[in-house]
Design a protein around this motif. Structure first.
Motif: not given
Length: 259
Positions: A125-154
């Motif tokens: 698949x993609x060799x390098x992917x910048x994927x700003x597509x997630x949202x907080x999830x209510x399951x064991x795969x949630x890796x969202x950091x509350x209060x952090x900037x979710x953008x991909x930048x720099x």
């Protein structure tokens, strides 16, 4: 219950000054016991555990990952989420495209100030992917950091030479209100296959060197104008792909220069 709150609390603190450094041909190899689950997909087994990425960092800053060869990975070879101030370099992938989602390096939401350089080999698949597509999830795969900037930048990506069997060498996606901006991609070259792809789809012309945007992977809304911006692409050597750059969504303030 492993809900969003409990998982987020568990990863709420930065891990700092971290290095994972090998010397190629140091190899992270995943040996698979295939177990069909009904969707043409498989559950991976590695070190007697279920795993999805060979290298996975969440909420880490000031890090380096370098000098590794990743072979036969099931899903993404490397995944970074809410990581900052990092260097990923001198990485080689060897994937046979005998299973789906064999991305190489995946930067997810919240990644910033990261340089990726000297990447080679072959991914399914993609060799390098910048994927700003997630949202907080209510399951064991949630890796969202509350209060952090979710953008991909720099983000700086340079010196990538290899084969992505059915997707681009570099893909940028931003959905659900996440932005991707100040991204520079330079010195990309597609190369012959390292190993012959197993799946027949991988034997035709490759898709593109770079893909910007995609009208998929959104749950709340697709990207809006201004959320994909300040993108610079330079020096593409396109020999085996159908096109150099595909734009599949909104794009603002971009420079594509092969002069």
């Amino acid at each position: 219950m492993c809900g969003a709150e409990s998982i987020t609390q568990r990863i709420a603190y930065w891990l700092e000054n971290t290095a994972l450094i090998g010397a190629i041909p140091s190899v992270a190899r995943q040996e698979w016991k295939f177990e069909p689950k009904g969707y043409g997909n498989f559950i991976p087994r590695f070190a007697n555990q279920k795993t999805f990425q060979t290298v996975a960092l969440v909420n880490v800053r000031d890090f380096e990952v370098s000098g590794l060869t990743v072979e036969n990975h099931r899903y993404w070879g490397m995944c970074y989420t809410f990581c900052q101030n990092g260097l990923i370099r001198d990485i080689r992938f060897v994937a046979h495209y005998d299973r789906y989602n064999q991305d190489g390096i995946n930067l997810r939401n919240g990644c910033s100030e990261i340089t990726i350089e000297n990447i080679s080999g072959q991914t399914g698949d993609d060799m390098i992917a910048l994927s700003g597509i997630d949202r907080p999830r209510d399951d064991q795969w949630n890796t969202w950091v509350v209060g952090a900037d979710p953008d991909i930048r720099h983000i700086r990506i340079r010196n990538v030479a290899g084969a992505a069997v059915v997707h681009p060498l570099v893909a940028i996606r931003a959905q659900n209100g996440t932005a991707a901006y100040d991204i520079t991609i330079e010195n990309l070259s597609d190369r012959p296959f390292v190993v012959e792809p197993v799946r027949p789809k991988g034997r035709g012309p490759r898709y593109a060197l770079v893909r910007i945007g995609e009208w998929a992977y959104w749950t709340e809304r697709p990207q809006a104008l201004g959320e994909m911006r300040d993108i610079t692409i330079r020096n593409l050597d396109c020999r085996y792909s159908e096109v150099g750059v595909v734009v599949n969504g909104t794009l603002q303030d971009a420079l594509i220069d092969n002069g």
